[in-house]
Scaffold this motif. Structure first.
Motif, PDB file in Angstrom:
ATOM      1  N   UNK A 255       0.853  -1.178   0.000  1.00  0.00           N
ATOM      2  CA  UNK A 255       0.000   0.000   0.000  1.00  0.00           C
ATOM      3  C   UNK A 255       0.893   1.233   0.000  1.00  0.00           C
ATOM      4  N   UNK A 256       0.515   2.266  -0.750  1.00  0.00           N
ATOM      5  CA  UNK A 256       1.390   3.413  -1.005  1.00  0.00           C
ATOM      6  C   UNK A 256       2.710   2.905  -1.588  1.00  0.00           C
ATOM      7  N   UNK A 257       2.585   2.087  -2.605  1.00  0.00           N
ATOM      8  CA  UNK A 257       3.714   1.355  -3.155  1.00  0.00           C
ATOM      9  C   UNK A 257       4.763   2.267  -3.763  1.00  0.00           C
ATOM     10  N   UNK A 258       4.346   3.406  -4.303  1.00  0.00           N
ATOM     11  CA  UNK A 258       5.327   4.254  -4.980  1.00  0.00           C
ATOM     12  C   UNK A 258       6.439   4.705  -4.051  1.00  0.00           C
ATOM     13  N   UNK A 259       6.094   5.038  -2.810  1.00  0.00           N
ATOM     14  CA  UNK A 259       7.116   5.495  -1.879  1.00  0.00           C
ATOM     15  C   UNK A 259       7.929   4.322  -1.341  1.00  0.00           C
ATOM     16  N   UNK A 260       7.348   3.126  -1.312  1.00  0.00           N
ATOM     17  CA  UNK A 260       8.063   1.986  -0.730  1.00  0.00           C
ATOM     18  C   UNK A 260       9.015   1.305  -1.701  1.00  0.00           C
ATOM     19  N   UNK A 261       8.747   1.379  -2.994  1.00  0.00           N
ATOM     20  CA  UNK A 261       9.662   0.744  -3.938  1.00  0.00           C
ATOM     21  C   UNK A 261      10.603   1.748  -4.580  1.00  0.00           C
ATOM     22  N   UNK A 262      10.453   3.015  -4.237  1.00  0.00           N
ATOM     23  CA  UNK A 262      11.347   4.036  -4.769  1.00  0.00           C
ATOM     24  C   UNK A 262      12.775   3.710  -4.336  1.00  0.00           C
ATOM     25  N   UNK A 263      13.670   3.575  -5.283  1.00  0.00           N
ATOM     26  CA  UNK A 263      15.053   3.195  -4.984  1.00  0.00           C
ATOM     27  C   UNK A 263      15.773   4.265  -4.175  1.00  0.00           C
ATOM     28  N   UNK A 264      15.247   5.489  -4.175  1.00  0.00           N
ATOM     29  CA  UNK A 264      15.854   6.565  -3.396  1.00  0.00           C
ATOM     30  C   UNK A 264      15.300   6.641  -1.982  1.00  0.00           C
ATOM     31  N   UNK A 265      14.395   5.728  -1.633  1.00  0.00           N
ATOM     32  CA  UNK A 265      13.779   5.732  -0.318  1.00  0.00           C
ATOM     33  C   UNK A 265      14.400   4.633   0.534  1.00  0.00           C
ATOM     34  N   UNK A 266      14.509   4.873   1.836  1.00  0.00           N
ATOM     35  CA  UNK A 266      15.126   3.889   2.730  1.00  0.00           C
ATOM     36  C   UNK A 266      14.353   2.583   2.787  1.00  0.00           C
ATOM     37  N   UNK A 267      13.042   2.644   2.513  1.00  0.00           N
ATOM     38  CA  UNK A 267      12.242   1.425   2.584  1.00  0.00           C
ATOM     39  C   UNK A 267      12.435   0.533   1.369  1.00  0.00           C
ATOM     40  N   UNK A 268      12.946   1.069   0.279  1.00  0.00           N
ATOM     41  CA  UNK A 268      13.113   0.292  -0.932  1.00  0.00           C
ATOM     42  C   UNK A 268      13.916  -0.982  -0.737  1.00  0.00           C
ATOM     43  N   UNK A 269      15.132  -0.908  -0.168  1.00  0.00           N
ATOM     44  CA  UNK A 269      15.904  -2.133   0.065  1.00  0.00           C
ATOM     45  C   UNK A 269      15.211  -3.121   0.996  1.00  0.00           C
ATOM     46  N   UNK A 270      14.484  -2.613   1.985  1.00  0.00           N
ATOM     47  CA  UNK A 270      13.766  -3.501   2.906  1.00  0.00           C
ATOM     48  C   UNK A 270      12.683  -4.286   2.168  1.00  0.00           C
ATOM     49  N   UNK A 271      11.932  -3.596   1.316  1.00  0.00           N
ATOM     50  CA  UNK A 271      10.870  -4.261   0.566  1.00  0.00           C
ATOM     51  C   UNK A 271      11.448  -5.323  -0.362  1.00  0.00           C
ATOM     52  N   UNK A 272      12.547  -5.014  -1.016  1.00  0.00           N
ATOM     53  CA  UNK A 272      13.160  -5.985  -1.923  1.00  0.00           C
ATOM     54  C   UNK A 272      13.676  -7.205  -1.158  1.00  0.00           C
ATOM     55  N   UNK A 273      14.213  -6.985   0.032  1.00  0.00           N
ATOM     56  CA  UNK A 273      14.674  -8.108   0.848  1.00  0.00           C
ATOM     57  C   UNK A 273      13.499  -8.979   1.274  1.00  0.00           C
ATOM     58  N   UNK A 274      12.392  -8.350   1.662  1.00  0.00           N
ATOM     59  CA  UNK A 274      11.192  -9.110   2.040  1.00  0.00           C
ATOM     60  C   UNK A 274      10.682  -9.911   0.857  1.00  0.00           C
ATOM     61  N   UNK A 275      10.695  -9.309  -0.314  1.00  0.00           N
ATOM     62  CA  UNK A 275      10.221 -10.005  -1.523  1.00  0.00           C
ATOM     63  C   UNK A 275      11.036 -11.269  -1.780  1.00  0.00           C
ATOM     64  N   UNK A 276      12.321 -11.244  -1.501  1.00  0.00           N
ATOM     65  CA  UNK A 276      13.156 -12.439  -1.717  1.00  0.00           C
ATOM     66  C   UNK A 276      12.763 -13.583  -0.788  1.00  0.00           C
ATOM     67  N   UNK A 277      12.292 -13.246   0.410  1.00  0.00           N
ATOM     68  CA  UNK A 277      11.851 -14.283   1.338  1.00  0.00           C
ATOM     69  C   UNK A 277      10.609 -15.018   0.824  1.00  0.00           C
ATOM     70  N   UNK A 278       9.844 -14.381  -0.030  1.00  0.00           N
ATOM     71  CA  UNK A 278       8.536 -14.905  -0.418  1.00  0.00           C
ATOM     72  C   UNK A 278       8.572 -15.795  -1.654  1.00  0.00           C
ATOM     73  N   UNK A 279       9.734 -16.089  -2.167  1.00  0.00           N
ATOM     74  CA  UNK A 279       9.822 -16.972  -3.319  1.00  0.00           C
ATOM     75  C   UNK A 279       9.530 -18.404  -2.896  1.00  0.00           C
ATOM     76  N   UNK A 280       8.582 -19.023  -3.589  1.00  0.00           N
ATOM     77  CA  UNK A 280       8.196 -20.408  -3.271  1.00  0.00           C
ATOM     78  C   UNK A 280       7.931 -21.135  -4.581  1.00  0.00           C
ATOM     79  N   UNK A 281       8.672 -22.213  -4.859  1.00  0.00           N
ATOM     80  CA  UNK A 281       8.476 -22.926  -6.129  1.00  0.00           C
ATOM     81  C   UNK A 281       7.164 -23.690  -6.207  1.00  0.00           C
ATOM     82  N   UNK A 282       6.470 -23.858  -5.076  1.00  0.00           N
ATOM     83  CA  UNK A 282       5.255 -24.679  -5.060  1.00  0.00           C
ATOM     84  C   UNK A 282       4.025 -23.932  -5.560  1.00  0.00           C
ATOM     85  N   UNK A 283       4.036 -22.608  -5.491  1.00  0.00           N
ATOM     86  CA  UNK A 283       2.881 -21.858  -5.975  1.00  0.00           C
ATOM     87  C   UNK A 283       3.336 -20.445  -6.316  1.00  0.00           C
TER      88      UNK A 283
END
Length: 524
Positions: A255-283
């Motif tokens: 939610x409010x994705x533009x500010x969270x995925x902005x590479x110039x924002x501190x939250x950007x690296x955190x979101x990308x790290x969280x996304x890596x945790x969510x990779x699952x080959x089963x679905x």
């Protein structure tokens, strides 16, 4: 772009202001898009709340106020599609373009909740909230999200029902019988995360689905809710410490994705790290990005982050809210702005108001200044540690928000911590003490405009004024402008092709008429 003669027509601006306030203070929208309708005469009795770690935010008052962003409303007929790839929809006066993954697959927007074939417990939650029909964003997006389980990048206006859209998408996917996290929703601030959790809990109150809130100082002893809502830093911490299971998460919402995925924002690296945790080959992982604004660079990056996504966008010229009347008032300098707020105080107290500033230090100084003159104001800022005495802990932030949501306080001084997503329907006025500035475009930026071009943070301006005029109600935004900052006002007019009228400094007349209108409204 507005024409010069429109910009210089001040005789009607005061009456427009009064008309807008008269329609906002204590009056509900009637049959407007995104407006809630009265609930059924005998709604099912709600069970005990199930939000964990809410630190009091699960109270009836907080949940009811937060859940207003669910935004159901009267469905309107769609315009005919002019081309097979794109369909044009109208949402609160704006042109919405839906670009589907499969251009040959017809988009059948939901005209009623029954069109979505939702389970009965979810339908009971929707109707218990009194939402008779899907709003435009809900009717367009939910068939893609629920029935086809597709990715989506959605941009829609503030107050259009975005929160309920992704809340229903999560509720429809999770299995209530499995006590493991299955959906993850991130928001950029503590306040927005708590609000989103309350909306999910309200809509899912009959499903048996549990919601865990992961924000600083929440109760994180048990994280077994089917839906996890939190802020990026704290969720990342719980994943790294292996306290939060991620192997069953099937839907990821920003939610409010533009500010969270902005590479110039501190939250950007955190979101990308969280996304890596969510990779699952089963679905496959369904990913949903929602915001009221996406600039071109962020949107292009979002499309790389979310492959095969349906894209819902609103024309830039249609983004400024049609039901928020925008004004500016001439001031000589910051001291004159403070004097103006003292004069405006009685008007700010009709309904509720938010005063936005550009820095934490200025927020503390302005709130202190108004209190010295005997005016009751509350204050909220971020909690990041900085030098100096300008600090606010999370307990104080929670207390301030609870009091403001319950209308115990009327005037709130805030930094941009409240600019995005926060919904308090009683807010009738937003005042920009400062015009929001883009720090990246100003070398040596110190929080004070020094002249120059290209410094307005347009998305933040839109989010700020979007705190009023929610769900078809009327609202006003007043910008306090000095001669040095007038070029910023011109940038906003040009960028959004919108009208911003000059408001003369006749506070006594405004207050007298607004109070008279308020009294008349209370009698209706």
């Amino acid at each position: 772009m507005s024409s010069p003669q429109h910009r210089n027509e001040p005789p009607t601006e005061v009456q427009e202001l009064l008309n807008f306030i008269s329609q906002t203070a204590g009056v509900s929208a009637q049959n407007g898009p995104g407006a809630a309708v009265p609930p059924p005469a005998e709604p099912p009795p709600p069970p005990t709340g199930q939000v964990n770690g809410m630190d009091g935010s699960g109270s009836a008052a907080a949940a009811a106020s937060a859940a207003a962003d669910a935004g159901g409303g009267t469905a309107e007929e769609e315009e005919a599609a002019p081309a097979p790839r794109h369909q044009k929809l109208i949402e609160i006066g704006a042109t919405v373009e839906v670009q589907q993954v499969d251009p040959n697959d017809p988009l059948n927007a939901a005209q009623s909740w029954e069109d979505l074939n939702l389970p009965d417990p979810i339908m009971k939650g929707i109707y218990a909230k009194g939402f008779a029909h899907p709003s435009r964003i809900q009717g367009s997006a939910l068939p893609l999200l629920i029935q086809r389980r597709q990715n989506c990048i959605a941009q829609a206006q503030n107050g259009s029902g975005k929160t309920a859209t992704f809340a229903l998408a999560m509720l429809s996917l999770v299995n209530p019988t499995q006590r493991v996290p299955q959906a993850l929703c991130l928001g950029p601030t503590r306040e927005l995360a708590k609000q989103n959790a309350a909306v999910v809990e309200e809509l899912g109150k009959f499903t048996g689905v549990r919601v865990n809130l992961i924000v600083p100082q929440a109760n994180l002893s048990v994280l077994d809710g089917q839906i996890i809502v939190g802020t990026p830093g704290k969720v990342q911490e719980q994943l790294r410490k292996r306290r939060l299971r991620h192997d069953n998460i099937r839907i990821f919402v920003l939610d409010e994705a533009d500010v969270m995925i902005d590479k110039n924002n501190n939250m950007g690296p955190q979101v990308h790290d969280i996304r890596r945790f969510l990779k699952n080959p089963n679905f496959p992982l369904q990913t949903l990005l929602f915001s009221a604004t996406f600039d071109d660079d962020v949107k292009n990056f979002a499309m790389q982050l979310v492959p095969n996504a349906n894209i819902i966008t609103v024309r830039k010229e249609d983004l400024t809210l049609k039901n928020v009347n925008q004004f500016y008032m001439d001031c000589t300098d910051d001291n004159d702005k403070k004097l103006m707020l003292l004069e405006l105080y009685s008007v700010l107290n009709i309904g509720q108001s938010i005063i936005f500033v550009n820095s934490k230090q200025k927020a503390f100084e302005l709130a202190s200044h108004m209190k010295e003159y005997g005016h009751a104001v509350s204050l909220i800022t971020g909690t990041q540690k900085q030098s100096g005495d300008f600090q606010m802990d999370v307990q104080e932030r929670d207390r301030v928000m609870e009091e403001f949501r319950s209308a115990k306080t009327k005037v709130l001084v805030s930094t941009d911590v409240l600019a995005r997503g926060i919904d308090v329907p009683q807010v009738t006025m937003v005042v920009n003490f400062d015009i929001p500035l883009d720090r990246r475009q100003s070398a040596g930026w110190s929080g004070q405009y020094q002249g120059g071009e290209g410094l307005v943070e347009f998305a933040t301006y839109l989010h700020r004024i979007g705190r009023t005029g929610r769900f078809g109600l009327k609202g006003i935004a007043i910008n306090l402008i000095t001669p040095e900052t007038m070029p910023l006002m011109e940038q906003i007019r040009t960028y959004y092709a919108c009208e911003v009228h000059k408001l003369e400094r006749d506070i006594e007349l405004i207050e007298q008429k607004v109070r008279s209108l308020r009294d008349d409204l209370r009698k209706t």
